[in-house]
Design a protein around this motif. Structure first.
Motif, PDB file in Angstrom:
ATOM      1  N   ARG A 258      14.501   9.461  -2.217  1.00 61.92           N
ATOM      2  CA  ARG A 258      13.373   8.897  -2.935  1.00 61.92           C
ATOM      3  C   ARG A 258      13.553   7.382  -3.028  1.00 61.92           C
ATOM      4  O   ARG A 258      14.606   6.924  -3.459  1.00 61.92           O
ATOM      5  CB  ARG A 258      13.377   9.509  -4.335  1.00 61.92           C
ATOM      6  CG  ARG A 258      12.281   9.123  -5.234  1.00 61.92           C
ATOM      7  CD  ARG A 258      12.491   9.869  -6.548  1.00 61.92           C
ATOM      8  NE  ARG A 258      11.408   9.620  -7.468  1.00 61.92           N
ATOM      9  CZ  ARG A 258      11.411   8.636  -8.351  1.00 61.92           C
ATOM     10  NH1 ARG A 258      12.423   7.825  -8.413  1.00 61.92           N
ATOM     11  NH2 ARG A 258      10.388   8.475  -9.179  1.00 61.92           N
TER      12      ARG A 258
ATOM     13  N   VAL B 184       2.115   9.505   3.268  1.00 64.46           N
ATOM     14  CA  VAL B 184       3.178  10.416   2.832  1.00 64.46           C
ATOM     15  C   VAL B 184       2.869  11.122   1.517  1.00 64.46           C
ATOM     16  O   VAL B 184       3.674  11.905   1.032  1.00 64.46           O
ATOM     17  CB  VAL B 184       4.543   9.688   2.699  1.00 64.46           C
ATOM     18  CG1 VAL B 184       4.992   9.162   4.040  1.00 64.46           C
ATOM     19  CG2 VAL B 184       4.489   8.580   1.681  1.00 64.46           C
ATOM     20  N   SER B 185       1.676  10.872   0.948  1.00 66.47           N
ATOM     21  CA  SER B 185       1.406  11.421  -0.385  1.00 66.47           C
ATOM     22  C   SER B 185       1.365  12.937  -0.414  1.00 66.47           C
ATOM     23  O   SER B 185       1.652  13.544  -1.433  1.00 66.47           O
ATOM     24  CB  SER B 185       0.078  10.903  -0.915  1.00 66.47           C
ATOM     25  OG  SER B 185       0.031   9.528  -0.759  1.00 66.47           O
ATOM     26  N   GLN B 192       8.960  12.995   3.093  1.00 68.18           N
ATOM     27  CA  GLN B 192       8.443  11.629   2.940  1.00 68.18           C
ATOM     28  C   GLN B 192       9.389  10.618   3.548  1.00 68.18           C
ATOM     29  O   GLN B 192       8.991   9.736   4.300  1.00 68.18           O
ATOM     30  CB  GLN B 192       8.336  11.290   1.448  1.00 68.18           C
ATOM     31  CG  GLN B 192       7.018  11.562   0.842  1.00 68.18           C
ATOM     32  CD  GLN B 192       6.901  10.963  -0.557  1.00 68.18           C
ATOM     33  OE1 GLN B 192       7.703  10.125  -0.970  1.00 68.18           O
ATOM     34  NE2 GLN B 192       5.901  11.383  -1.272  1.00 68.18           N
ATOM     35  N   SER B 214      -1.356   3.015  -0.644  1.00 70.79           N
ATOM     36  CA  SER B 214      -0.664   4.052  -1.409  1.00 70.79           C
ATOM     37  C   SER B 214      -0.863   3.839  -2.896  1.00 70.79           C
ATOM     38  O   SER B 214      -1.159   2.744  -3.343  1.00 70.79           O
ATOM     39  CB  SER B 214       0.825   4.023  -1.079  1.00 70.79           C
ATOM     40  OG  SER B 214       1.509   4.967  -1.862  1.00 70.79           O
ATOM     41  N   VAL B 219       7.092   3.684  -3.112  1.00 67.63           N
ATOM     42  CA  VAL B 219       6.926   3.750  -1.658  1.00 67.63           C
ATOM     43  C   VAL B 219       6.474   2.389  -1.132  1.00 67.63           C
ATOM     44  O   VAL B 219       6.989   1.871  -0.141  1.00 67.63           O
ATOM     45  CB  VAL B 219       5.903   4.843  -1.266  1.00 67.63           C
ATOM     46  CG1 VAL B 219       5.545   4.745   0.202  1.00 67.63           C
ATOM     47  CG2 VAL B 219       6.466   6.222  -1.577  1.00 67.63           C
TER      48      VAL B 219
END
Lengths: 322, 331
Positions: A258, B184-185, B192, B214, B219
């Motif tokens: 992440r 990538v949502s 992702q 986004s 991100v």
């Protein structure tokens, strides 16, 4: 004091044409009064099926095939469908991810709330209405009296989720399951809902099972965490311990994949491959084929949950932990 | 060759609202208002904001999937807004798009090979079938799939793999600019990361410029060189990445940053959360669109619409108030 929620060796199986597939595999956990358990995992890990099993909402071809769920010592899984109707929405309630699909679009918010309040709190129509409006005010919906008459599509996403929360809490549940309640919302609205959630939980002293795929959300709302993968528990323990020093390679990989604000890296760590289809899960540890720490024995033997360094509140199911 | 690949001046996009039997126009949704933007060659420009802020509409308007209501668009030296017919098609080769939902953006009845081959057919390139098949296989390998996947259908792939297919289709014609609309949502966290890394590799190898849309600031911070924050159809702040994250100047940017849940900080009371919701773009508030939710508003805010400006061209904001930089207070 005894935990409010005790789940022991819960097992849910789907009997598909291609053969039976176990979506939830011997899951056990406890939640104390006023405590929040976060369940984290990616799609297909069984986190939603676990909740649906507890609410007895699993439909054919699925079936709860083993285990126990005690809510204040009452075994919920043994109740008849008729008895279950009294429990569902009363003692235990659930908030779903998508409030637009969870609410009935052709009935007003008020009607849907009244129905439940009249049933569980045994109030008459007028008192039920007052209670519903009081709940709508409590969750911060402006001009609650007008909203009581509104249909779900009149409300914005954030307001609909507030209405869902009002509905779920209207009968003072002891146990609340929140299944990705903020995933469909924008970040600023998510922050509002999470804050509301925490305030109400403190006020009502509920036990909460909070399901999400977002580690950030888990970090802010939960006291302890259970990480799931392929229908199995990977790791359990206090939230900050798990997020700061994960033991299971899957938890570690999830945290590292992440992007973190303020800690920029040129490439993100990834978990190779993707979650395998249910019938393609490895025979041993479900994570074996994507794991960086994999050993010979992982392929054929299923690791059991073992205490970490003798701690009573932390356990990990891995032969070669981080 | 100029350093700027795409330049937009005073772009507006209004959608009509039609009602009644005669479909009379009764109002307009002001999705994009007065946007000025320049994208440099080789950079990644991020557009960030919540749903309804116009970031996707802006992305689509820039490549004329939506016709702009007014304004100018210059792309790679040509007056893109006024091109038509063969010229437009010719230029569009250089701009491609990747969409959010890989389940909806791929035709379920075409094989992967046919999907990736489409751009060549439409533009009449590689007429030789053998050559085309070779190129399709090359593209599949480029995005991390196997050449043997060519005869499979989209439903046989996972979400992340499908997104790789749409990426292969987007880079097929060697475009110069790719608009990534929430690519990538819809994907799981671990997937992702794979797709973000792939996009980065391709950018280096193929010399691409990205406009990256986004709602997820973490991100955006990871992939973008420059970032534009949007609110209700307007850009409220634009700056280089480091500058924006070190020194956010617009109250909305600050609110966005502080509402992102962070890992490992402990169970906490959310502080500084924004109250209220995004107003309707049909009838936006007078003055600064953010003022009804702004904790720092002053009298001018409800009267005069603030323009984008700043001391350095690297960092512009549209706000009447000068906030003190005290990051501890924000985060």
């Amino acid at each position: 004091m005894k935990p409010v929620v005790q789940v022991k060796d819960l097992e849910t199986t789907f009997f598909l044409k291609s053969g039976p597939f176990r979506a939830v595999n011997k899951i056990s956990y406890e939640i104390n009064k006023g405590e929040t358990l976060g369940i984290v995992g990616e799609s297909g890990c069984g986190k939603s099926v676990t909740s649906f099993s507890l609410m007895r909402l699993i439909e054919r071809p699925g079936k709860v095939t083993g285990g126990q769920f005690l809510l204040n010592d009452q075994n919920i899984l043994n109740l008849s469908d008729r008895q279950m109707e009294d429990v569902r929405g009363g003692k235990m309630a659930m908030i779903f991810q998508e409030p637009m699909t969870a609410l009935n679009p052709v009935l007003t918010i008020g009607y849907q709330m009244d129905e439940q309040i009249q049933k569980h709190l045994k109030l008459n129509k007028k008192d039920a209405r007052d209670r519903a409006i009081e709940m709508l005010q409590l969750v911060g919906i402006p001009s609650a009296k007008d909203r009581y008459e509104a249909y779900p599509h009149h409300l914005s996403g954030g307001m609909r989720q507030r209405a869902m929360i009002a509905m779920a809490l209207s009968c003072n549940p002891q146990f609340l399951i929140a299944d990705e309640p903020t995933t469909a919302l924008d970040v600023t609205i998510q922050a509002q809902i999470l804050e509301l959630f925490q305030t109400l939980q403190e006020k009502m002293n509920m036990s909460v099972q909070f399901i999400t795929h977002d580690l950030g959300v888990i970090s802010e709302v939960s006291d302890k965490v259970m990480v799931m993968y392929g229908g199995h528990t990977c790791e359990t323990g206090p939230t900050q311990d798990i997020l700061n020093s994960p033991k299971h390679p899957y938890t570690g990989a999830l945290i590292q994949s992440r992007p973190k604000m303020g800690h920029r890296v040129s490439r993100l760590k990834t978990i190779e491959g993707s979650v395998p289809a249910p019938h393609e899960l490895p025979k041993g540890c479900p994570f074996a084929n994507r794991c960086g720490n994999v050993l010979e024995q992982c392929w054929n033997n299923k690791p059991q949950l073992q205490p970490v360094n003798g701690a009573t509140n932390r356990a990990v199911a891995c032969f070669n932990p981080l | 060759m100029s350093d700027i690949i795409l330049e937009a001046k005073s772009i507006r996009k209004y959608f009509p609202i039609k009602k009644g039997f005669f479909m009379r126009e009764v109002g307009q949704v002001k999705a994009v208002e007065e946007i000025n933007l320049a994208v440099r060659r080789g950079e990644t420009l991020g557009l960030v904001g919540e749903s309804g802020c116009g970031k996707s509409t802006l992305g689509r308007t820039l490549i004329r999937l939506y016709e702009p209501t007014s304004g100018e668009i210059k792309f790679d030296g040509s007056d893109f807004r006024n091109l038509s017919g063969a010229e437009l098609r010719q230029k569009r080769r250089d701009i491609q798009m990747i969409f959010q939902d890989p389940y909806a953006s791929l035709d379920t009845r075409m094989t992967v090979g046919q999907i990736i081959e489409q751009p060549f057919k439409i533009h009449g390139l590689l007429p030789d079938k053998k050559e085309r098949e070779e190129r399709v296989k090359e593209l599949l390998q480029l995005v991390g799939l196997k050449a043997s996947h060519v005869n499979r259908y989209p439903h046989e792939f996972s979400g992340g793999q499908r997104q790789r297919i749409s990426i292969a289709r987007a880079v097929a014609l060697n475009p110069k600019l790719i608009i990534c609309d929430e690519p990538v949502s819809a994907l799981d966290v671990s997937i992702q990361a794979q797709v973000l890394n792939l996009l980065k590799d391709l950018q280096e190898r193929l010399n691409l410029t990205y406009i990256f849309i986004s709602h997820d600031l973490s991100v955006i911070e990871h992939v973008c060189d420059r970032i534009a924050v949007m609110y209700l159809g307007r850009i409220v702040e634009i700056a280089t990445r480091d500058e924006l994250f070190k020194n956010p100047k617009h109250p909305y940017t600050r609110a966005l940053m502080s509402s992102i849940p962070s890992i490992g900080t402990g169970k906490k009371k959310m502080s500084k959360i924004l109250s209220g919701e995004i107003p309707s773009p049909i009838n936006p508030p007078k003055g600064c669109a953010f003022h009804p939710r702004c904790p720092h508003k002053i009298k001018e805010c409800s009267e005069i619409t603030p323009q984008l400006r700043g001391d350095s061209p690297q960092h512009l904001k549209a706000c009447h108030v000068n906030l003190e930089t005290n990051l501890k207070e924000i985060l």
